[in-house]
Design a protein around this motif. Structure first.
Motif, PDB file in Angstrom:
ATOM      1  N   HIS A 101      41.493  49.806 -59.797  1.00  0.00           N
ATOM      2  CA  HIS A 101      41.033  51.127 -59.348  1.00  0.00           C
ATOM      3  C   HIS A 101      40.448  51.911 -60.519  1.00  0.00           C
ATOM      4  CE1 HIS A 101      42.127  55.451 -58.064  1.00  0.00           C
ATOM      5  NE2 HIS A 101      40.925  55.147 -57.601  1.00  0.00           N
ATOM      6  N   SER A 104      44.267  51.646 -65.113  1.00  0.00           N
ATOM      7  CA  SER A 104      45.618  51.884 -65.639  1.00  0.00           C
ATOM      8  C   SER A 104      46.339  50.548 -65.862  1.00  0.00           C
ATOM      9  CB  SER A 104      46.417  52.702 -64.627  1.00  0.00           C
ATOM     10  OG  SER A 104      47.779  52.744 -64.980  1.00  0.00           O
ATOM     11  N   PHE A 122      49.648  54.768 -61.313  1.00  0.00           N
ATOM     12  CA  PHE A 122      48.695  55.879 -61.325  1.00  0.00           C
ATOM     13  C   PHE A 122      48.496  56.423 -59.893  1.00  0.00           C
ATOM     14  CE2 PHE A 122      44.494  57.131 -63.714  1.00  0.00           C
ATOM     15  CZ  PHE A 122      44.660  58.450 -63.316  1.00  0.00           C
TER      16      PHE A 122
HETATM   17  S1  FES Z   1      44.471  53.316 -61.559  1.00  0.00           S
HETATM   18 FE1  FES Z   1      44.567  54.218 -59.591  1.00  0.00          FE
HETATM   19  S2  FES Z   1      45.994  52.983 -58.592  1.00  0.00           S
HETATM   20 FE2  FES Z   1      45.803  52.048 -60.486  1.00  0.00          FE
END
Ligand code: FES
Ligand SMILES: [Fe+2]
Length: 414
Positions: A101, A104, A122
């Motif tokens: 996404h 992270s 995240f």
């Molecule tokens: S960075 Fe958004 S869910 Fe992992």
């Protein structure tokens, strides 16, 4: 002068690029080391991360550290993040610890158990232990996501006698090929049954990682700097170069009774270990693997440790102990004493590493002078010079030009 240039002038002749990479070695009579600037240079550290750490196999840990479904362990190195997790089918897989996404980490802790689902801390994207995307919060706010395409990115991974290696970039020999010369030593033990004996540990140095490797790569200092090891080994300790990427240092126990308390009681407590080959029963054997790893086979346990750069003035030493489950009193005692001896030795090495690094920064420092008993240091420097020919320059290239200079020297060799 094969493979050596003594000034900052970069020429084909100076580097003797007619030689294949693996043969660009310093002649034995040249006993100097890497140039002092190489121990404190941010541009060089960035190159090392790219050319040495991302392009070689790096150990994350041992499968015995993640025995249950959902157990995981991680490795942060060279601005990359690796995640190794045990799946529902029992298989161990490696991924980038990188959410699809927003990038992270998908697991926040260095190790742990994530259950049957990896949930990004995240926004909560969820992944199966196989890496496949399982679901995302508020799915209607996204276009339809292909669950395979948006799964965790797999990493090049190899498991050798339970040790889990990953590689971020590049190709080359497998770990099984690199470690073939010592395969029999490990095959003689039930390595896959090893379990974590102690929590993994790490130590941060405020100095360049190569300063630590330089100390670790030779046993010439053992008789003077490590009283416990000297007491244990007598004069038996020796370093052996097995290949460009593999060294083996062996300390067989001495015949004389040890004088130090820990060593004397360790030698007494250690059981016969008749299940091991004869040459492993009363011996500590250190397998040094390029670029940054040592695995030690003790008679009663196994350990590993590695060195990584964080930046040009910070590095990390990370390691762990593994052992076969064994509740015998004498083996618990021998393992306790072994770790005590190693702790003392480690503290001594930390001091030596700091002093050596300070020395490289002194205005009076010219070069080091290696003995025949420090051949592994030279061999290790040769290996670094193979991929970083800029290390042949005694003076640092101008700021902003190190990567280009290295490329030019490497390119000239092809
Ligand atoms: S960075 Fe958004 S869910 Fe992992
Ligand atoms: Fe040492």
């Amino acid at each position: 002068m094969q493979g050596v240039i003594a000034s900052s002038e970069v020429t084909r002749e100076a580097l003797d690029v007619s030689l294949p990479k693996g043969e660009r070695r310093r002649p034995l009579e040249q006993r100097g080391g890497l140039p002092p600037w190489a121990y404190d240079n941010a541009e060089l550290t960035a190159l090392e991360k790219e050319l040495v750490f991302r392009r070689n196999w790096l150990l994350v840990g041992h499968v015995g550290q993640i025995p249950k479904v959902g157990d995981y362990m991680t490795l942060d190195v060279a601005d990359e993040r690796a995640l190794v997790v045990r799946g529902e089918d029992g298989a161990v897989r490696a991924f980038h610890n990188l959410c699809r996404h927003r990038g992270s980490r998908v697991v926040a802790e260095p190790k742990g158990n994530c259950g049957r689902v990896i949930t990004c801390p995240f926004h909560g994207w969820c992944y199966e232990l196989s890496g496949r995307l399982r679901g995302v919060p508020r799915p209607k706010t996204f276009p339809k996501l292909d669950r395979d395409q948006y799964g965790l990115k797999p990493l090049d991974c190899e498991i050798w006698h339970g040790f889990v290696f990953v590689r971020f970039k590049g190709s080359g020999p497998s770990m099984a090929e690199i470690l073939a010369p010592v395969e029999a030593d490990f095959a003689a033990r039930p390595m896959a049954d090893l379990r974590t004996y102690d929590e993994a540990w790490s130590y941060e140095f405020e100095l360049d990682w190569k300063a630590a490797l330089d100390v670790d790569n030779e046993g010439y200092h053992v008789p003077v700097a490590h009283p416990s090891l000297q007491d244990l080994y007598g004069h038996s300790y020796r370093d052996n170069i097995l290949s460009d990427k593999l060294n083996l240092s062996i300390g067989d126990f001495g015949d004389k009774p040890a004088s130090l308390w820990s060593v004397r009681h360790y030698m007494k407590a250690l059981p016969e270990m008749s299940e091991l080959p004869a040459d492993q029963r009363r011996s500590w054997r250190y397998y040094g693997i390029f670029p940054n790893l040592v695995i030690t086979l003790f008679p009663d346990m196994v350990d590993f440790y590695q060195f990584f750069p964080i930046d040009s003035r910070r590095s990390v030493m990370r390691g762990g102990y593994l052992a076969l489950p064994d509740s015998r009193r004498e083996i618990r005692l021998s393992r306790y004493l072994l770790q005590r001896i190693n702790r003392m030795t480690g503290d001594e090495d930390i001091q030596l590493i700091k002093w050596a690094w300070e020395g490289y920064r002194s205005s009076a420092f010219e070069d080091i002078m290696l003995s025949d008993d420090e051949q592994v240091v030279r061999a290790y420097h040769d290996r670094l010079r193979d991929v970083l020919p800029v290390l042949n320059l005694r003076e640092a290239p101008a700021p902003g030009t190190i990567a280009e200079t290295n490329r030019r020297l490497s390119g000239a060799a092809v």
